[in-house]
Design a protein around this motif. Structure first.
Motif, PDB file in Angstrom:
ATOM      1  N   TYR A  44      -7.876   9.721  -3.250  1.00  9.57           N
ATOM      2  CA  TYR A  44      -7.972   8.704  -4.327  1.00  9.57           C
ATOM      3  C   TYR A  44      -9.035   8.714  -5.440  1.00  9.57           C
ATOM      4  O   TYR A  44      -8.528   8.604  -6.773  1.00  9.57           O
TER       5      TYR A  44
ATOM      6  N   TRP B  79       1.594   7.491  -2.678  1.00 10.46           N
ATOM      7  CA  TRP B  79       1.113   6.291  -2.155  1.00 10.46           C
ATOM      8  C   TRP B  79       1.406   4.999  -3.514  1.00 10.46           C
ATOM      9  O   TRP B  79       0.681   5.138  -4.519  1.00 10.46           O
TER      10      TRP B  79
ATOM     11  N   ASN C 122      -5.592  12.398   2.397  1.00  6.81           N
ATOM     12  CA  ASN C 122      -5.241  11.316   1.299  1.00  6.81           C
ATOM     13  C   ASN C 122      -6.429  11.364   0.351  1.00  6.81           C
ATOM     14  O   ASN C 122      -7.614  11.315   0.875  1.00  6.81           O
TER      15      ASN C 122
ATOM     16  N   GLU D  25      -1.302  11.156   0.789  1.00  3.27           N
ATOM     17  CA  GLU D  25      -1.224   9.797  -0.066  1.00  3.27           C
ATOM     18  C   GLU D  25      -2.211  10.221  -1.195  1.00  3.27           C
ATOM     19  O   GLU D  25      -3.046  10.939  -1.251  1.00  3.27           O
TER      20      GLU D  25
ATOM     21  N   TRP E  34     -11.583   2.070  -8.968  1.00 10.61           N
ATOM     22  CA  TRP E  34     -11.618   3.350  -8.552  1.00 10.61           C
ATOM     23  C   TRP E  34     -11.432   4.423  -9.791  1.00 10.61           C
ATOM     24  O   TRP E  34     -10.648   4.126 -10.379  1.00 10.61           O
TER      25      TRP E  34
ATOM     26  N   HIS F  83      -1.579   3.587  11.823  1.00  9.83           N
ATOM     27  CA  HIS F  83      -2.210   3.185  10.467  1.00  9.83           C
ATOM     28  C   HIS F  83      -2.718   1.940  10.789  1.00  9.83           C
ATOM     29  O   HIS F  83      -2.064   0.934  10.207  1.00  9.83           O
ATOM     30  N   TRP F  84      -3.496   1.737  11.686  1.00 10.24           N
ATOM     31  CA  TRP F  84      -4.676   0.687  11.571  1.00 10.24           C
ATOM     32  C   TRP F  84      -4.109  -0.676  12.496  1.00 10.24           C
ATOM     33  O   TRP F  84      -4.985  -1.483  12.528  1.00 10.24           O
TER      34      TRP F  84
ATOM     35  N   PHE G  72       0.325  -0.872  -5.572  1.00 15.21           N
ATOM     36  CA  PHE G  72       0.178   0.484  -5.537  1.00 15.21           C
ATOM     37  C   PHE G  72       1.700   1.065  -5.697  1.00 15.21           C
ATOM     38  O   PHE G  72       1.864   2.183  -5.763  1.00 15.21           O
TER      39      PHE G  72
ATOM     40  N   GLN H  13       1.625  -2.954   6.407  1.00 13.47           N
ATOM     41  CA  GLN H  13       1.699  -3.368   4.926  1.00 13.47           C
ATOM     42  C   GLN H  13       2.949  -3.676   4.319  1.00 13.47           C
ATOM     43  O   GLN H  13       2.965  -4.285   3.348  1.00 13.47           O
TER      44      GLN H  13
ATOM     45  N   ASN I 292      -4.222   7.880  10.943  1.00 11.29           N
ATOM     46  CA  ASN I 292      -4.173   7.881   9.645  1.00 11.29           C
ATOM     47  C   ASN I 292      -5.704   7.380   9.251  1.00 11.29           C
ATOM     48  O   ASN I 292      -6.428   6.403   9.756  1.00 11.29           O
ATOM     49  N   GLU I 293      -6.475   8.242   8.503  1.00 13.29           N
ATOM     50  CA  GLU I 293      -7.764   8.123   8.119  1.00 13.29           C
ATOM     51  C   GLU I 293      -8.826   7.472   8.975  1.00 13.29           C
ATOM     52  O   GLU I 293      -9.081   6.510   9.167  1.00 13.29           O
TER      53      GLU I 293
ATOM     54  N   GLU J 281      -2.413  -4.969   0.517  1.00 14.42           N
ATOM     55  CA  GLU J 281      -3.405  -3.917   0.648  1.00 14.42           C
ATOM     56  C   GLU J 281      -4.591  -4.349   1.079  1.00 14.42           C
ATOM     57  O   GLU J 281      -5.462  -4.859   0.601  1.00 14.42           O
ATOM     58  N   TRP J 282      -4.411  -4.647   2.423  1.00 15.26           N
ATOM     59  CA  TRP J 282      -5.386  -5.062   3.259  1.00 15.26           C
ATOM     60  C   TRP J 282      -6.494  -5.991   2.861  1.00 15.26           C
ATOM     61  O   TRP J 282      -6.037  -7.083   2.642  1.00 15.26           O
TER      62      TRP J 282
HETATM   63  C1  FCB Z   1      -5.478   4.331   2.184  1.00 15.48           C
HETATM   64  C2  FCB Z   1      -4.738   3.583   3.258  1.00 15.48           C
HETATM   65  C3  FCB Z   1      -3.289   3.103   2.629  1.00 15.48           C
HETATM   66  C4  FCB Z   1      -3.612   2.343   1.324  1.00 15.48           C
HETATM   67  C5  FCB Z   1      -4.351   3.136   0.581  1.00 15.48           C
HETATM   68  C6  FCB Z   1      -4.502   2.436  -1.080  1.00 15.48           C
HETATM   69  O1  FCB Z   1      -6.819   4.275   2.392  1.00 15.48           O
HETATM   70  O2  FCB Z   1      -4.366   4.737   4.179  1.00 15.48           O
HETATM   71  O3  FCB Z   1      -2.985   2.332   3.835  1.00 15.48           O
HETATM   72  O4  FCB Z   1      -4.324   1.065   1.440  1.00 15.48           O
HETATM   73  O5  FCB Z   1      -5.504   3.421   0.949  1.00 15.48           O
END
Ligand code: FCB
Length: 439
Positions: free
Chosen positions: A293, A398, A291, A351, A323, A121-122, A414, A24, A165-166, A405-406
């Motif tokens: 949100y 975060w 993490n 996060e 969100w 992390h992906w 963010f 990122q 991560n996640e 952002e993917w």
């Molecule tokens: C999480 C990810 C991070 C970012 C936030 C907004 O799921 O770990 O990389 O994209 O969301």
């Protein structure tokens, strides 16, 4: 005006930090980095909007670390890029990549910050794609080898490290919902990766332990399951959502089993020996990262594949991602860990933050008051957990920077710091100033 004076109420040994991830922010066109599945996904599905330049952190990292220090944070969560270290095959180390993380870690330490690296992390190296990516358990072994390399090279520079991560995003979001790389919409693939990504964690844990690391964790993302109404069908649907999104991963890690409701539907896609592999997956960890949100509102929806629910957003105030603002969910999951999984494991909120359409005004000020409020409300939930005696040890905002952002590219911001993606100019926002003022 909202402010972050709440920071003053935390115990002095509570760790505040900020988080980023390699793909990122770093810029994969720099420093001999290899291609990752995200480069390919961006080319095919995101009109080429990728992380080739991102925030150019590869060249700006000293400036960025200085900001972290200036804000008064004590820790920095970042990730190692696998394709940067091993761009062409499983053995040939890119010395430029190795040197980058060495300089980064030295800079972090020089600024008296604690490094909180994550191993995955992906950004899976693209070469794994043709071999089935995370659907192939050989990828798990390769990840353990990669973990060992990192441990061997840098263990003298960090104590804590996270494996994955996640896992929900790596598996369900990427292989069932198709929203992240590799963009599949296949239940069988999703379930295999739900298991394999955990196996990768377990094997990585063993590799790290064998090299003497003893502060190893994993980072799980949680989303609060809110049934649409009291209708038992919706309540049951919310339970299934919770099983798949949240409990699948925490049950496996802490209990060595998969939750029943999800297992009833998904077991047929798991490898035959999944139970014995759960023993590897559930080796004790030393800390857990959460993490958090938002929440999802869940409605029953009959589906052929048995995934009988749909997710909606409710009517609460929303961030730029759409969100909902639902801080209670954070304390809910922290308490769940404490009550159902382990009452003494150190918990880090790894996060938490929000996207906002931040604009720079004529006098270079960015008034991200909504973000300040977001942090304030979530920090209040953590304080409540601390009052109940729960071992929450730290909180990472975060993110340090606006970044890639993917699937949303550069549109969702963010950061505590605004980034101009043409010039790479960094401009701290009011939320950053609030941390500096009260930390
Ligand atoms: C999480 C990810 C991070 C970012 C936030 C907004 O799921 O770990 O990389 O994209 O969301």
């Amino acid at each position: 005006m909202n402010n972050l004076s709440i920071l003053k109420k935390f115990p002095t040994d509570f760790i505040f930090g900020t988080a980023t991830s390699s793909y990122q922010i770093e810029g994969n066109s720099f420093g001999g980095c290899g291609k990752s599945i995200w480069d390919e996904f961006a080319k095919k599905r995101l009109k080429g909007v990728d992380g080739q330049k991102a925030c150019n952190h590869f060249n700006y990292f000293k400036e960025d670390i200085k900001f972290i220090k200036e804000a008064g944070f004590k820790a920095y969560r970042f990730s190692f890029s696998w394709p940067r270290i091993l761009p062409i095959d499983h053995n040939t180390i890119n010395t430029e990549g190795l040197d980058f993380y060495s300089r980064l870690l030295d800079e972090i330490l020089k600024n008296d910050l604690e490094p909180f690296p994550t191993l995955y992390h992906w950004d899976l190296p693209l070469r794994f794609s043709s071999l089935g990516g995370w659907e192939n358990q050989d990828t798990c072994k390769r990840f353990a080898d990669f973990s060992y390399i990192i441990s061997e090279k840098y263990s003298d520079k960090f104590q804590k490290i996270a494996t994955i991560n996640e896992p929900w995003c790596v598996s369900w979001l990427s292989h069932y919902l198709g929203e992240h790389a590799p963009g599949l919409t296949n239940l069988s693939s999703a379930v295999k990766t739900m298991h394999n990504i955990l196996l990768a964690h377990g094997m990585s844990l063993q590799a790290l332990r064998s090299n003497g690391n003893n502060e190893i964790g994993i980072v799980l993302n949680n989303e609060y399951p809110e049934p649409f109404n009291e209708d038992p069908k919706n309540i049951q649907a919310a339970k299934l959502f919770d099983n798949i999104y949240n409990r699948w991963f925490s049950d496996a890690i802490f209990k060595g089993s998969y939750p029943e409701l999800a297992l009833n539907i998904l077991e047929k896609y798991l490898p035959k020996n999944y139970n014995s592999q759960l023993k590897i997956i559930s080796h004790p960890i030393d800390w857990i990262g959460i993490n958090y949100y938002t929440r999802s509102v869940i409605k029953y929806l009959n589906a052929d594949d048995g995934i009988d629910y749909e997710c909606e957003r409710g009517s609460l105030k929303k961030t730029d991602m759409g969100w909902e603002l639902y801080p209670k969910g954070l304390s809910y999951f922290i308490e769940r860990i404490h009550q159902e999984y382990s009452d003494d494991i150190p918990i880090y909120v790894t996060e938490n933050g929000m996207a906002n359409n931040d604009q720079i005004s004529f006098n270079e000020v960015i008034e991200d008051q909504d973000r300040v409020e977001y942090f304030q409300l979530h920090l209040k939930e953590i304080l409540d957990c601390l009052k109940k005696g729960i071992q929450v040890k730290g909180y990472f905002a975060w993110s340090l920077l606006d970044n890639y952002e993917w699937a949303f590219g550069y549109e969702k911001r963010f950061g505590l710091i605004h980034v101009d993606f043409e010039t790479f100019k960094r401009t701290p926002k009011e939320s950053f100033n609030q941390f500096s003022k009260y930390l």
